[in-house]
Design a protein around this motif. Structure first.
Motif, PDB file in Angstrom:
ATOM      1  N   GLY A  88     -11.527  43.199 -20.557  1.00 57.44           N
ATOM      2  CA  GLY A  88     -12.385  42.332 -19.756  1.00 57.44           C
ATOM      3  C   GLY A  88     -11.873  40.901 -19.723  1.00 57.44           C
ATOM      4  N   TYR A  89     -11.366  40.419 -20.850  1.00 59.18           N
ATOM      5  CA  TYR A  89     -10.774  39.074 -20.860  1.00 59.18           C
ATOM      6  C   TYR A  89      -9.606  38.999 -19.876  1.00 59.18           C
ATOM      7  CZ  TYR A  89     -13.117  38.689 -25.459  1.00 59.18           C
ATOM      8  OH  TYR A  89     -14.013  38.682 -26.494  1.00 59.18           O
ATOM      9  N   VAL A  90      -8.795  40.057 -19.864  1.00 60.43           N
ATOM     10  CA  VAL A  90      -7.645  40.087 -18.944  1.00 60.43           C
ATOM     11  C   VAL A  90      -8.139  40.160 -17.497  1.00 60.43           C
ATOM     12  CG1 VAL A  90      -5.534  41.309 -18.315  1.00 60.43           C
ATOM     13  CG2 VAL A  90      -6.205  41.173 -20.719  1.00 60.43           C
ATOM     14  N   THR A  91      -9.197  40.930 -17.262  1.00 60.28           N
ATOM     15  CA  THR A  91      -9.764  41.019 -15.919  1.00 60.28           C
ATOM     16  C   THR A  91     -10.270  39.660 -15.447  1.00 60.28           C
ATOM     17  OG1 THR A  91     -10.396  43.323 -16.282  1.00 60.28           O
ATOM     18  CG2 THR A  91     -11.554  42.141 -14.539  1.00 60.28           C
ATOM     19  N   LEU A  92     -10.941  38.930 -16.323  1.00 58.71           N
ATOM     20  CA  LEU A  92     -11.416  37.600 -15.966  1.00 58.71           C
ATOM     21  C   LEU A  92     -10.254  36.668 -15.629  1.00 58.71           C
ATOM     22  CD1 LEU A  92     -14.151  37.267 -18.724  1.00 58.71           C
ATOM     23  CD2 LEU A  92     -14.584  37.232 -16.251  1.00 58.71           C
ATOM     24  N   ALA A  93      -9.193  36.737 -16.417  1.00 60.79           N
ATOM     25  CA  ALA A  93      -8.006  35.921 -16.135  1.00 60.79           C
ATOM     26  C   ALA A  93      -7.360  36.336 -14.819  1.00 60.79           C
ATOM     27  CB  ALA A  93      -7.009  36.036 -17.284  1.00 60.79           C
ATOM     28  N   PHE A  94      -7.325  37.634 -14.557  1.00 55.23           N
ATOM     29  CA  PHE A  94      -6.773  38.122 -13.294  1.00 55.23           C
ATOM     30  C   PHE A  94      -7.578  37.553 -12.128  1.00 55.23           C
ATOM     31  CE2 PHE A  94      -6.183  40.952  -9.761  1.00 55.23           C
ATOM     32  CZ  PHE A  94      -4.864  41.380  -9.839  1.00 55.23           C
ATOM     33  N   GLY A  95      -8.907  37.546 -12.267  1.00 58.90           N
ATOM     34  CA  GLY A  95      -9.746  37.015 -11.202  1.00 58.90           C
ATOM     35  C   GLY A  95      -9.521  35.532 -10.951  1.00 58.90           C
ATOM     36  N   ARG A  96      -9.228  34.793 -12.020  1.00 60.39           N
ATOM     37  CA  ARG A  96      -8.939  33.359 -11.864  1.00 60.39           C
ATOM     38  C   ARG A  96      -7.592  33.142 -11.200  1.00 60.39           C
ATOM     39  NH1 ARG A  96      -7.570  31.318 -16.106  1.00 60.39           N
ATOM     40  NH2 ARG A  96      -8.059  32.741 -17.811  1.00 60.39           N
ATOM     41  N   ARG A  97      -6.608  33.963 -11.545  1.00 61.62           N
ATOM     42  CA  ARG A  97      -5.227  33.729 -11.139  1.00 61.62           C
ATOM     43  C   ARG A  97      -4.827  34.477  -9.869  1.00 61.62           C
ATOM     44  NH1 ARG A  97      -2.360  31.373 -15.211  1.00 61.62           N
ATOM     45  NH2 ARG A  97      -0.358  32.369 -14.747  1.00 61.62           N
ATOM     46  N   ALA A 181      -3.657  35.675 -28.699  1.00 62.50           N
ATOM     47  CA  ALA A 181      -3.919  35.476 -27.274  1.00 62.50           C
ATOM     48  C   ALA A 181      -5.422  35.337 -27.014  1.00 62.50           C
ATOM     49  CB  ALA A 181      -3.351  36.646 -26.471  1.00 62.50           C
ATOM     50  N   MET A 182      -6.211  36.190 -27.650  1.00 57.66           N
ATOM     51  CA  MET A 182      -7.662  36.112 -27.452  1.00 57.66           C
ATOM     52  C   MET A 182      -8.235  34.832 -28.041  1.00 57.66           C
ATOM     53  SD  MET A 182      -9.019  40.053 -27.864  1.00 57.66           S
ATOM     54  CE  MET A 182      -8.167  40.443 -29.398  1.00 57.66           C
ATOM     55  N   ALA A 183      -7.690  34.390 -29.158  1.00 60.65           N
ATOM     56  CA  ALA A 183      -8.168  33.153 -29.774  1.00 60.65           C
ATOM     57  C   ALA A 183      -7.919  31.942 -28.876  1.00 60.65           C
ATOM     58  CB  ALA A 183      -7.488  32.953 -31.127  1.00 60.65           C
ATOM     59  N   ALA A 184      -6.864  32.001 -28.099  1.00 60.46           N
ATOM     60  CA  ALA A 184      -6.472  30.855 -27.268  1.00 60.46           C
ATOM     61  C   ALA A 184      -7.065  30.888 -25.863  1.00 60.46           C
ATOM     62  CB  ALA A 184      -4.942  30.803 -27.170  1.00 60.46           C
ATOM     63  N   ARG A 185      -7.801  31.944 -25.523  1.00 60.96           N
ATOM     64  CA  ARG A 185      -8.257  32.068 -24.140  1.00 60.96           C
ATOM     65  C   ARG A 185      -9.288  30.981 -23.820  1.00 60.96           C
ATOM     66  NH1 ARG A 185     -11.786  35.161 -26.928  1.00 60.96           N
ATOM     67  NH2 ARG A 185     -13.905  35.303 -26.099  1.00 60.96           N
ATOM     68  N   PRO A 186      -9.316  30.521 -22.568  1.00 60.04           N
ATOM     69  CA  PRO A 186     -10.271  29.482 -22.182  1.00 60.04           C
ATOM     70  C   PRO A 186     -11.635  30.062 -21.836  1.00 60.04           C
ATOM     71  CG  PRO A 186      -8.910  30.042 -20.310  1.00 60.04           C
ATOM     72  CD  PRO A 186      -8.394  30.863 -21.467  1.00 60.04           C
ATOM     73  N   ASP A 187     -12.609  29.197 -21.732  1.00 59.30           N
ATOM     74  CA  ASP A 187     -13.921  29.601 -21.234  1.00 59.30           C
ATOM     75  C   ASP A 187     -13.795  29.938 -19.748  1.00 59.30           C
ATOM     76  OD1 ASP A 187     -17.116  29.005 -22.117  1.00 59.30           O
ATOM     77  OD2 ASP A 187     -16.676  29.096 -19.974  1.00 59.30           O
ATOM     78  N   SER A 188     -14.348  31.080 -19.341  1.00 55.45           N
ATOM     79  CA  SER A 188     -14.234  31.521 -17.949  1.00 55.45           C
ATOM     80  C   SER A 188     -15.560  31.504 -17.201  1.00 55.45           C
ATOM     81  CB  SER A 188     -13.647  32.942 -17.900  1.00 55.45           C
ATOM     82  OG  SER A 188     -12.306  32.968 -18.346  1.00 55.45           O
ATOM     83  N   VAL A 189     -16.623  31.023 -17.834  1.00 55.67           N
ATOM     84  CA  VAL A 189     -17.936  31.064 -17.183  1.00 55.67           C
ATOM     85  C   VAL A 189     -17.906  30.273 -15.881  1.00 55.67           C
ATOM     86  CG1 VAL A 189     -20.373  30.469 -17.385  1.00 55.67           C
ATOM     87  CG2 VAL A 189     -19.160  31.417 -19.355  1.00 55.67           C
ATOM     88  N   GLY A 190     -17.318  29.091 -15.914  1.00 56.75           N
ATOM     89  CA  GLY A 190     -17.280  28.271 -14.715  1.00 56.75           C
ATOM     90  C   GLY A 190     -16.502  28.901 -13.575  1.00 56.75           C
ATOM     91  N   ALA A 191     -15.520  29.726 -13.920  1.00 54.53           N
ATOM     92  CA  ALA A 191     -14.699  30.357 -12.889  1.00 54.53           C
ATOM     93  C   ALA A 191     -15.404  31.512 -12.197  1.00 54.53           C
ATOM     94  CB  ALA A 191     -13.393  30.859 -13.504  1.00 54.53           C
ATOM     95  N   LEU A 192     -16.480  32.021 -12.794  1.00 51.12           N
ATOM     96  CA  LEU A 192     -17.133  33.204 -12.239  1.00 51.12           C
ATOM     97  C   LEU A 192     -17.733  32.944 -10.862  1.00 51.12           C
ATOM     98  CD1 LEU A 192     -18.896  34.675 -15.407  1.00 51.12           C
ATOM     99  CD2 LEU A 192     -16.790  35.456 -14.305  1.00 51.12           C
ATOM    100  N   ALA A 193     -18.133  31.728 -10.601  1.00 52.80           N
ATOM    101  CA  ALA A 193     -18.688  31.399  -9.287  1.00 52.80           C
ATOM    102  C   ALA A 193     -17.676  31.624  -8.173  1.00 52.80           C
ATOM    103  CB  ALA A 193     -19.180  29.960  -9.264  1.00 52.80           C
ATOM    104  N   GLY A 194     -16.395  31.612  -8.521  1.00 56.04           N
ATOM    105  CA  GLY A 194     -15.342  31.826  -7.533  1.00 56.04           C
ATOM    106  C   GLY A 194     -15.007  33.280  -7.286  1.00 56.04           C
ATOM    107  N   PHE A 195     -15.649  34.197  -8.011  1.00 59.51           N
ATOM    108  CA  PHE A 195     -15.411  35.622  -7.799  1.00 59.51           C
ATOM    109  C   PHE A 195     -16.173  36.041  -6.538  1.00 59.51           C
ATOM    110  CE2 PHE A 195     -13.643  37.605 -11.847  1.00 59.51           C
ATOM    111  CZ  PHE A 195     -13.153  36.402 -12.325  1.00 59.51           C
TER     112      PHE A 195
END
Length: 261
Positions: A88-97, A181-195
């Motif tokens: 799911g973390y990777v999916t969120l990053a995929f959605g951002r990128r 990698a998981m420890a370094a991941r950013p907060d993605s809540v703000g990016a969800l509005a762009g999905f």
């Protein structure tokens, strides 16, 4: 970086990204149950299963770009991207990128918030212990008991045994890399509005690692999302309650198809 990928079925492309510290082997019931409706692609994320680790610094974003490269290699323009936990973390990053490559999103037993400081420090300590010992014993001791729910522990011994075997087979280098990698991941809540595509959020009712609040935070931040709670399941909903998981994904895919039409 080429990810080892099981690719089966026909129809709408559905990419499923596995949990930590497992591999694409966890998606057996999804490959069997969903291939009649979807083209199901289940890659091993870098370092896990049949995929090499490579030399990049630990990064969830790097893992997301691996998935985009997989789509390129398979000549797939857009797909439903789904992930459970780390997937799911990777999916969120995929959605951002790579938002233009999404047909839909599935977020199972995961969260969009970054780790709290204590959780981040714990991940680093775990990575250091894995590296020092050259084994994943710490994951068997500390993580495995929380991966499945009490219903599975009580009445699905074969499922628990399978999960234990998958954890035991995790390459230590991949486990340590992924923890960092998981420890370094950013907060993605703000990016969800762009999905801008529909999103299915799944949550195991007995999940001891991700809370219902984590799931609802994502649903509240997403423009078009549905939350389904899966009873009798802990963290690994796709493994513990595969039929309920598959039914939810099938209905989600059918709704997407109706929307496109």
């Amino acid at each position: 970086m080429q990810l080892y990928t099981r690719d089966i079925g026909g129809g709408t492309p559905l990419v499923l990204l596995h949990a930590f510290p497992l591999s694409s082997a966890m998606w057996l019931a999804q490959r069997e149950g969903l291939a009649a409706r979807f083209r199901v692609l289940t890659p091993d994320l870098r370092g896990f299963g049949g995929s090499s680790l490579g030399g990049d610094d630990p990064s969830i974003d790097v893992m997301a770009d691996d998935v985009a490269a997989l789509l390129d290699a398979k000549n797939i323009d857009r797909a439903i991207i789904g992930g459970l936990s780390m997937g799911g973390y990777v999916t969120l990053a995929f959605g951002r990128r790579h938002p233009d490559r999404l047909l839909g999103v599935i977020l199972a037993d995961t969260k969009a918030t970054e780790d709290a400081q204590a959780a981040r420090a714990a991940r680093i300590r775990t990575a250091e212990r894995i590296e020092a010992e050259g084994s994943v014993n710490v994951l068997l001791e500390e993580l495995l008991p929380r991966l499945v729910g009490p219903t599975t522990m009580r009445s699905r011994a074969l499922v628990y045994g399978r999960v234990r075997g998958l954890v035991q087979s995790t390459p230590p280098a991949a486990a340590a890399w992924a923890q960092r990698a998981m420890a370094a991941r950013p907060d993605s809540v703000g990016a969800l509005a762009g999905f801008r595509t529909p999103t299915l959020v799944l949550h195991g009712a007995e999940d001891a690692l991700m809370t219902e609040d984590d799931a609802r935070t994502m649903v509240d931040a997403l423009p078009d999302a549905e939350l389904i709670t899966i009873p009798g399941s802990g963290h690994l909903t796709a493994v513990e309650q595969p039929q309920l998981f598959n039914d939810a994904v099938t209905e989600f895919g059918a709704a997407l198809t109706r929307t496109v039409r």
